[in-house]
Design a protein around this motif. Structure first.
Motif, short mmCIF file in Angstrom:
data_model
loop_
_atom_site.label_atom_id
_atom_site.label_comp_id
_atom_site.label_asym_id
_atom_site.label_seq_id
_atom_site.Cartn_x
_atom_site.Cartn_y
_atom_site.Cartn_z
N ARG A 270 46.80 81.25 32.21
CA ARG A 270 47.25 80.46 33.35
C ARG A 270 48.58 80.96 33.90
NH1 ARG A 270 45.34 74.34 31.39
NH2 ARG A 270 43.21 74.55 32.20
N HIS A 275 41.54 83.68 36.42
CA HIS A 275 40.40 82.75 36.53
C HIS A 275 39.88 82.47 35.13
CE1 HIS A 275 36.72 80.81 37.72
NE2 HIS A 275 36.01 81.71 37.06
N GLU A 279 36.21 77.60 27.95
CA GLU A 279 36.98 77.69 26.70
C GLU A 279 36.04 77.68 25.51
OE1 GLU A 279 40.55 75.29 25.97
OE2 GLU A 279 40.30 74.53 28.00
N ASN A 413 29.11 70.58 31.19
CA ASN A 413 30.52 70.69 30.82
C ASN A 413 30.71 71.17 29.39
OD1 ASN A 413 31.98 69.83 33.20
ND2 ASN A 413 31.08 67.81 32.87
N ASN A 433 33.81 73.45 29.62
CA ASN A 433 34.49 73.54 30.91
C ASN A 433 35.97 73.21 30.69
OD1 ASN A 433 35.60 72.88 33.48
ND2 ASN A 433 33.57 72.38 34.26
N PRO A 434 36.90 74.07 31.10
CA PRO A 434 38.32 73.82 30.85
C PRO A 434 38.85 72.56 31.52
CG PRO A 434 38.04 75.71 32.31
CD PRO A 434 36.68 75.36 31.78
N LYS A 435 38.23 72.15 32.64
CA LYS A 435 38.69 70.92 33.30
C LYS A 435 38.40 69.70 32.43
CE LYS A 435 38.18 72.72 38.00
NZ LYS A 435 37.47 72.56 39.31
N ARG A 436 37.20 69.68 31.82
CA ARG A 436 36.92 68.55 30.92
C ARG A 436 37.83 68.63 29.69
NH1 ARG A 436 31.25 67.37 27.79
NH2 ARG A 436 32.04 68.96 26.37
N ARG A 437 38.09 69.83 29.25
CA ARG A 437 38.93 69.98 28.05
C ARG A 437 40.32 69.44 28.31
NH1 ARG A 437 37.28 70.02 22.98
NH2 ARG A 437 38.98 70.77 21.66
N ASP A 438 40.83 69.66 29.51
CA ASP A 438 42.14 69.12 29.85
C ASP A 438 42.15 67.59 29.71
OD1 ASP A 438 43.25 71.58 30.42
OD2 ASP A 438 42.81 71.48 32.56
N GLU A 439 41.03 66.97 30.11
CA GLU A 439 40.93 65.51 30.03
C GLU A 439 40.85 65.03 28.58
OE1 GLU A 439 37.53 64.54 32.33
OE2 GLU A 439 38.43 65.11 34.26
#
Length: 441
Positions: A270, A275, A279, A413, A433-439
């Motif tokens: 990041r 891109h 993960e 995800n 999915n990294p977006k779900r992992r962030d959550e």
């Protein structure tokens, strides 16, 4: 016995991002061609063309439509010509060139002499093709037991060593960090990616070139699998021979191929604006100590690997949206894997889409685990589940949703990929999915 990595309550671990992917799979080369093939319901299985297979029980394979001179040939290291190495290494180089070009604008030139860059690569049969070719050449077709002494046959020694793969990749990409070669049969590619992720989590490297390769299409390999009747004899219709979970399955289809993933510390990725495809969040492997080639029908050890991988990822079975099955198309494996999924995922196993891309590309031994991880990465990116083709007659022992014949849209995800190998090796890896992992975090 089991081993794996992931989050736990005592130690804060680094997150592992996938920032580049490259595939040389049966059919046309490259990740786009690979994805198009497996999602369109196509097959790259055909009669073996690399030698005359007429005398063998199984005469078919998944072949890559790329000639040796179609793989970029450049000098590397101290001037050694890439054309002199085994086809499996050349396939690995082609996949890695694509992956590094995907991850970095400048491709492999980005990999300098930093000791924070590593390699973790798998292969089941290594440089066997080149070694057999050279031995045959120097001994006049096996007429002599001993090769004549001379500088020109030193490549025989290089063919013997699994580490040649790692040395060639390290030379080409200027890697001075840790280099590991995994040879655990058919789980090698998946295990190498899992091990590469662990190298990042432990802080040994901030970038790891991880993947698997094999080019086993030579008479001795075909004969070896013929001897135990593991491969399909459906020679009249090669494209229909690999039929995972179908009641009429009669063995796997041998194949060649390679796949590379660029793994990277998420913060590092990041920070440079990379891109991030996905993960790797959980990995585990077990062995069953049961039989060299046989499997029981219970699937306990594979179920254990799956459960441990989920635990290390910190997610529940219900958070897996797609399972990329080992699905080899043998009678034993497909029953074994079905039972393992039921044990590990519980009731969710009856609702989650499951597919085997070996139905389209065959089984490339130590490469296929890495190829299948890339299938999971692309499934997450595209929200599309590749199908299990050639599925016609249900088997009452294999009674889950195998996404027959046609790709399916789904929000993905979290994906699970499994691998099973002769000798009792069982492995599982979780990709998210990294977006779900962030959550979640």
């Amino acid at each position: 016995m089991s081993e794996g990595f992931g989050n736990n309550d005592q130690v804060e671990v680094r997150r592992v991002a996938i920032t580049g992917i490259g595939v040389i799979a049966p059919g046309e080369p490259g990740r786009d061609a690979f994805w198009s093939l497996i999602t369109s319901g196509g097959s790259a299985v055909r009669r073996i063309s690399q030698f005359d297979p007429s005398s063998f029980r199984s005469q078919i394979a998944g072949e890559c439509n790329i000639e040796d001179d179609g793989i970029v040939i450049q000098e590397f290291g101290d001037g050694e010509d890439l054309s002199a190495v085994d086809r499996s290494i050349r396939l690995a180089v082609a996949a890695t060139d694509e992956a590094l070009g995907d991850a970095f604008d400048s491709g492999y030139e980005t990999c300098s002499t930093s000791d924070r860059i590593g390699i973790s690569y798998g292969s089941a049969v290594g440089a066997s093709q080149r070694m057999v070719e050279l031995y045959d050449h120097f001994t006049d077709g096996g007429k002599y037991w001993r090769c004549p002494l001379g500088d020109k046959n030193e490549a025989l020694f290089e063919g013997l060593l699994p580490s040649t793969l790692g040395a060639c990749l390290a030379d080409r990409y200027h890697v001075n960090g840790p280099v590991a070669i995994v040879s655990a049969g058919c789980t090698s590619g998946l295990d190498a990616v899992g091990q590469g992720a662990a190298m990042i989590q432990r802080g040994e490297s901030h970038i790891v070139i991880a993947g698997g390769t094999d080019a086993p299409l030579l008479p001795i390999t075909v004969a070896s699998f013929d001897a135990i009747k593991a491969t399909s004899p459906s020679n009249k219709k090669p494209e229909e021979a690999s039929r995972p979970f179908d009641a009429k399955r009669n063995g796997f289809v041998l194949a060649e191929g390679a796949a590379t993933l660029v793994l990277e510390d998420l913060e590092h990725a990041r920070a440079r604006g990379a891109h991030v495809y996905a993960e790797i969040t959980g990995f585990a492997r077990t062995t069953n100590g049961y039989h060299m080639t046989g499997l029981d029908n219970e699937g306990a050890e594979l179920a254990d690997a799956i459960s441990k991988a989920l635990l290390k990822a910190g997610i529940k079975p219900e958070q897996i949206d797609y399972v990329n099955a080992h699905g080899s198309s043998t009678q034993q494996n497909d029953v074994h894997e079905t039972e393992a999924l039921k044990k590990a995922l519980g009731e969710h196993s009856r609702h989650v889409p499951i597919s085997s891309i070996k139905s389209s590309i065959g089984h490339s031994l130590g490469a296929v685990g890495a190829i299948e991880i890339i299938a999971c990465v692309l499934a997450i990116a595209e929200n599309l589940v590749p199908p299990t083709i050639n599925y016609e007659i249900p088997d009452e022992r294999c009674d889950l949703d195998y996404v027959p014949n046609t790709a399916r849209r789904a929000v993905i995800n979290g994906a699970l990929s499994t691998a099973s190998g002769f000798g009792g090796f069982q492995s599982a890896i979780v990709i998210e999915n990294p977006k779900r992992r962030d959550e979640i975090i």
